[in-house]
Motif scaffolding. Structure first.
Motif, PDB file in Angstrom:
ATOM      1  N   MET A  57      34.737  27.181  58.197  1.00 43.17           N
ATOM      2  CA  MET A  57      35.113  28.513  57.722  1.00 43.17           C
ATOM      3  C   MET A  57      34.219  28.982  56.582  1.00 43.17           C
ATOM      4  N   GLU A  58      33.810  28.044  55.725  1.00 40.14           N
ATOM      5  CA  GLU A  58      32.926  28.430  54.624  1.00 40.14           C
ATOM      6  C   GLU A  58      31.949  27.303  54.339  1.00 40.14           C
ATOM      7  N   HIS A  59      30.721  27.644  54.101  1.00 45.50           N
ATOM      8  CA  HIS A  59      29.789  26.809  53.357  1.00 45.50           C
ATOM      9  C   HIS A  59      28.824  27.774  52.686  1.00 45.50           C
ATOM     10  N   ASN A 119      28.287  28.544  42.459  1.00 46.48           N
ATOM     11  CA  ASN A 119      28.210  28.966  41.052  1.00 46.48           C
ATOM     12  C   ASN A 119      29.221  28.249  40.170  1.00 46.48           C
ATOM     13  N   TRP A 120      29.926  27.247  40.731  1.00 47.35           N
ATOM     14  CA  TRP A 120      31.045  26.679  39.978  1.00 47.35           C
ATOM     15  C   TRP A 120      30.817  25.220  39.588  1.00 47.35           C
ATOM     16  N   GLN A 121      29.612  24.736  39.781  1.00 45.23           N
ATOM     17  CA  GLN A 121      29.317  23.362  39.353  1.00 45.23           C
ATOM     18  C   GLN A 121      28.496  23.432  38.066  1.00 45.23           C
ATOM     19  N   HIS A 164      46.246  32.753  54.031  1.00 41.28           N
ATOM     20  CA  HIS A 164      46.044  32.250  52.672  1.00 41.28           C
ATOM     21  C   HIS A 164      44.598  31.798  52.472  1.00 41.28           C
ATOM     22  N   ASN A 165      44.352  31.024  51.450  1.00 45.40           N
ATOM     23  CA  ASN A 165      43.013  30.479  51.226  1.00 45.40           C
ATOM     24  C   ASN A 165      43.121  29.158  50.490  1.00 45.40           C
ATOM     25  N   GLU A 166      42.690  28.084  51.143  1.00 50.91           N
ATOM     26  CA  GLU A 166      42.602  26.771  50.498  1.00 50.91           C
ATOM     27  C   GLU A 166      43.885  26.399  49.748  1.00 50.91           C
ATOM     28  N   TYR A 167      44.930  26.106  50.500  1.00 52.93           N
ATOM     29  CA  TYR A 167      46.194  25.690  49.882  1.00 52.93           C
ATOM     30  C   TYR A 167      45.972  24.523  48.922  1.00 52.93           C
ATOM     31  N   SER A 193      42.842  36.045  37.345  1.00 53.27           N
ATOM     32  CA  SER A 193      42.037  35.107  38.116  1.00 53.27           C
ATOM     33  C   SER A 193      42.540  35.181  39.551  1.00 53.27           C
ATOM     34  N   ARG A 194      42.662  34.056  40.212  1.00 56.31           N
ATOM     35  CA  ARG A 194      43.313  33.999  41.508  1.00 56.31           C
ATOM     36  C   ARG A 194      44.084  32.697  41.560  1.00 56.31           C
ATOM     37  N   GLY A 195      44.813  32.492  42.621  1.00 51.66           N
ATOM     38  CA  GLY A 195      45.654  31.298  42.716  1.00 51.66           C
ATOM     39  C   GLY A 195      47.063  31.776  42.966  1.00 51.66           C
ATOM     40  N   ALA A 208      33.714  36.947  39.120  1.00 53.96           N
ATOM     41  CA  ALA A 208      33.458  35.558  38.758  1.00 53.96           C
ATOM     42  C   ALA A 208      32.447  34.860  39.677  1.00 53.96           C
ATOM     43  N   GLU A 209      32.234  35.412  40.879  1.00 58.62           N
ATOM     44  CA  GLU A 209      31.387  34.684  41.831  1.00 58.62           C
ATOM     45  C   GLU A 209      30.058  35.371  42.093  1.00 58.62           C
ATOM     46  N   LYS A 210      29.616  36.203  41.126  1.00 58.21           N
ATOM     47  CA  LYS A 210      28.401  36.973  41.401  1.00 58.21           C
ATOM     48  C   LYS A 210      27.142  36.107  41.493  1.00 58.21           C
ATOM     49  N   PHE A 211      27.186  34.906  40.949  1.00 54.88           N
ATOM     50  CA  PHE A 211      26.000  34.052  41.058  1.00 54.88           C
ATOM     51  C   PHE A 211      26.098  33.049  42.204  1.00 54.88           C
ATOM     52  N   HIS A 212      27.049  33.264  43.095  1.00 57.14           N
ATOM     53  CA  HIS A 212      27.176  32.419  44.291  1.00 57.14           C
ATOM     54  C   HIS A 212      26.249  32.972  45.361  1.00 57.14           C
ATOM     55  N   SER A 213      25.569  32.101  46.074  1.00 58.24           N
ATOM     56  CA  SER A 213      24.681  32.568  47.138  1.00 58.24           C
ATOM     57  C   SER A 213      25.491  33.248  48.242  1.00 58.24           C
TER      58      SER A 213
END
Ligand code: GLA
Length: 682
Positions: free
Chosen positions: A309-311, A317-319, A152-155, A114-116, A357-362
């Motif tokens: 930075m992101e929206h 895809n994670w809800q 990093h990303n989102e501590y 995964s990641r983290g 894991a994020e292929k269905f994210h816009s």
């Protein structure tokens, strides 16, 4: 925040997103940059999850593909926000350092795939992040494409707390520093209760899962410790970068969607504050939550321009149910961030992934390609932002502050509280939404801040309040400020110990009352209040969740309970203290019911309200020569704004009134206002 660090070397409002070219064959890269230019993209974030492809085994680096990507982007005039990939250590790292894996509160050892990040306290992890950040900084410090570093990303997400042996050892060291000796720790944690008294540091552990509720002071300290460890990891990488590079350094916060990091403590460590924001599909008024996150981001950064930075361009895809954005919604979201001080509008991600894991994210470039609605809106948004360069650096000011205190949230969120229906986030959102609907611009603040510039301070959920901070609030009122305090505030001190003198005791002087007993209501039970009002506004209010037995010492009772356990007692009070007023609301009112109360509070504070429809979001950014009024109509019906100036998206002069069709946005350059902050009044 370092005031001398320049904004990334870019022209215009920054526009773009996370770019993950390593997921694609090289042939696609050329198409990517061509399409980026078509969309007006001028900044992309690269390399955020690329550790395994950059450091292929310990100390062995392969920069060839990244060299090519950065060169290609630079040739195409697209700047780079270069990531350090430390949120996703490679498989070889965990194989070599199995002890660096995170252990959860219930003892589960986190696996790979995964990641983290690894354990924030692992020496091997800390060495490795400094090694990879240094190698990247050394190689790319003078690459002309690189204008910003993205550490990093989102501590804190997806894992913050770590219960591994090295983390427990580090916790002990942190505690020894905080308390000096074991007696100090025993006192602070109240270990006389349930026989937890410690006689040896070696026996002090992390608050792992136990037969019953674990000492809340221990848990609160573990939250503080976790935040501290994460911040140390950031600082180690930042300093490694600064040894080689001069571009500003940031990391992406998740302002109001993750509680693990105390952003007030983090922001001063960054050169520029950045935030990631995603709508909650279940929230039908997502634009309000979005505005709240944006205002919080600006506030922790002391009002300086910040980076979205992101929206998302459409669904995530994670809800549980991922709702696609409707036509125009992505632009409204973007303009709302811009209105609240963002000088960069970026997305996750540039091109939708085919695998993983994020292929269905816009994405900006969706699976549907350039024929899609989303792509067309992405190009349109890029063109619009391209017209707004002059907004850069202009700032938002506010007359109202809402208190937002991560330490208080950590404490309040622990187990065994008087009612599960009392939630800090819900109270803050409800008060925020009332103000948002009343057209009022809001800052967030800590109770210890200098609040004297605000006309109104709202404390919807200040469960933990130190004596010193309570004294600051009391001084604020005495000096002429208006303070509104909601129930379950001022209850405990820094160690989650109930204040001497009872609930809300440190605020007694300002509020002119004592809270004798909490009287939570059963689930679903409503209670009625008699609003005594003044000027003919008397009437009924409907509340739920909570009542209190209040002993009024000096305050005026403005509303009383008509039923329930506190029947006949004071429900809402107003106390004149020094040159100001302190209001106390001892029950839960929803956004609609709060209207009556808040309009009376605004009068005390001298705050005018907007006559615009509630769906209209209007925020002013103050520039050195002009004001910029950003207006967003979230409703379906047209709305009319009283304003004179130039509408920058259409280059049209507006003389007195601007009509905004339902769903549309406008940015109007106007003469500078003296007042500063808040919505224009029609
Ligand atoms: C977070 C992460 C991104 C991506 C998005 C998806 O914000 O930082 O890498 O996973 O969520 O919404």
């Amino acid at each position: 925040m370092n005031p001398n660090t320049p904004w990334p070397d870019l022209s215009g409002i920054a526009y773009g997103g996370d770019y993950n070219p390593e997921q694609w064959p090289r042939a696609v890269w050329r198409e990517d940059v061509a399409l980026m230019r078509e969309a007006g993209v001028n900044l992309v974030s690269v390399g955020i999850f690329s550790w395994a492809l950059i450091e292929t085994s310990e100390g062995i680096f392969d920069f060839s593909w990244l060299d090519d990507v950065l060169d290609l982007l630079h040739e195409s005039g697209i700047a780079v926000d270069l990531g350090t990939p430390t949120a996703s250590p490679p498989a070889w790292f965990f194989a070599a350092h199995p002890e660096a894996r995170v252990i959860t509160r219930d003892g589960t050892v986190m696996g790979f795939g995964s990641r983290g990040m690894a354990s924030h306290s692992s020496t091997a992890y800390r060495d490795a992040i400094v090694r990879v950040a240094s190698a990247l900084a050394e190689r790319y410090a003078s690459h002309p494409a690189v204008v910003l570093w993205h550490v990093h990303n989102e501590y804190g997400v997806p894992v913050g707390e770590d219960y591994s042996p090295q983390s427990v050892a580090a916790f002990r060291v942190w505690l020894e520093k905080r308390y000096g000796d074991l007696e100090g720790l025993n006192r602070a944690w109240g270990t006389a209760f349930w026989g937890q008294h410690y006689t040896d540091w070696a026996h002090v552990g992390a608050p792992a899962a136990a037969p019953s509720v674990v000492n809340p002071a221990q848990r609160l300290d573990f939250a503080r410790f976790t935040d501290h460890q994460l911040r140390e990891c950031f600082i180690a990488e930042r300093d490694a970068i600064r040894l080689h590079a001069t571009q500003p350094v940031t990391t992406n916060f998740m302002a109001n969607q993750s509680w693990g990091t105390d952003l007030w403590a983090w922001a001063p460590e960054l050169d520029i504050v950045s935030d990631d924001h995603y709508l909650w599909a279940a929230d039908e008024n997502g634009e309000v939550g979005l505005a709240m996150a944006a205002d919080l981001t600006r506030s922790v950064g002391k009002g300086a321009p910040w980076i979205l930075m992101e929206h998302s361009t459409s669904a995530v895809n994670w809800q549980p149910r991922n709702i696609a954005k409707r036509p125009g919604e992505m632009a409204r979201n973007s303009f709302s961030h811009l209105a609240r001080g963002a000088d960069a509008i970026l997305f996750f991600q540039w091109r939708a992934s085919r695998a993983g894991a994020e292929k269905f994210h816009s994405a900006m470039l969706p699976h549907g390609g350039t024929r899609s609605r989303v792509w067309k809106e992405v190009v349109d948004l890029g063109a619009k932002l391209g017209m707004l360069e002059e907004l850069r650096g202009s700032r938002v000011t506010a007359d109202v502050a809402i208190l937002w205190d991560f330490e208080s949230f950590w404490a309040q969120d622990l187990e065994w509280r008087p009612s599960v229906d009392v939630q800090h986030q819900e109270r803050i959102r409800t008060y925020y939404e009332r103000l948002w609907r009343d057209g009022i611009t809001i800052d967030f603040a800590l109770p210890g801040h200098d609040l004297s510039d605000y006309k109104l301070v709202v404390a919807p959920a200040q469960y933990l309040l130190s004596e010193a901070d309570a004294a600051n609030l009391t001084r604020y009122v005495a000096g002429g400020g208006t303070l509104l305090v909601s129930f379950f505030s001022g209850i405990v001190d820094e160690n989650d110990r109930v204040h001497d003198g009872g609930y809300a005791a440190p605020l007694q002087e300002a509020l002119g009352l004592r809270v004798s007993e909490f009287l939570p209501l059963r689930e679903g039970v409503r209670s009625e209040l008699d609003w005594h009002g003044d000027g003919g506004t008397a009437g009924r209010l409907s509340a739920d969740v909570w009542q209190e037995d209040i002993e009024v010492t000096r305050a005026d009772t403005v509303a009383s309970y008509l039923d329930g356990p506190a029947r006949g007692g004071a429900a809402i009070t107003r106390n004149a203290h020094g040159a100001g007023f302190a209001w106390y609301v001892s029950t839960r009112l929803d956004v609609a019911e709060l209207r009556t109360v808040m309009s009376r509070v605004y009068t005390d504070a001298g705050i005018p309200t907007s006559a615009l429809p509630e769906e209209m979001e209007v925020v002013t950014r103050h520039g050195s020569e002009h004001d910029y009024v950003v207006a967003i109509n979230h409703g379906v019906a047209p709305a009319w704004l009283s304003i004179t100036g130039t509408e920058l998206l259409s280059d049209a002069e507006v003389d007195g009134t601007l009509e905004l069709a339902g769903g549309s946005v406008a940015v109007i350059r106007t003469a500078p206002s003296r007042e500063g902050g808040g919505a224009p009044r029609s």
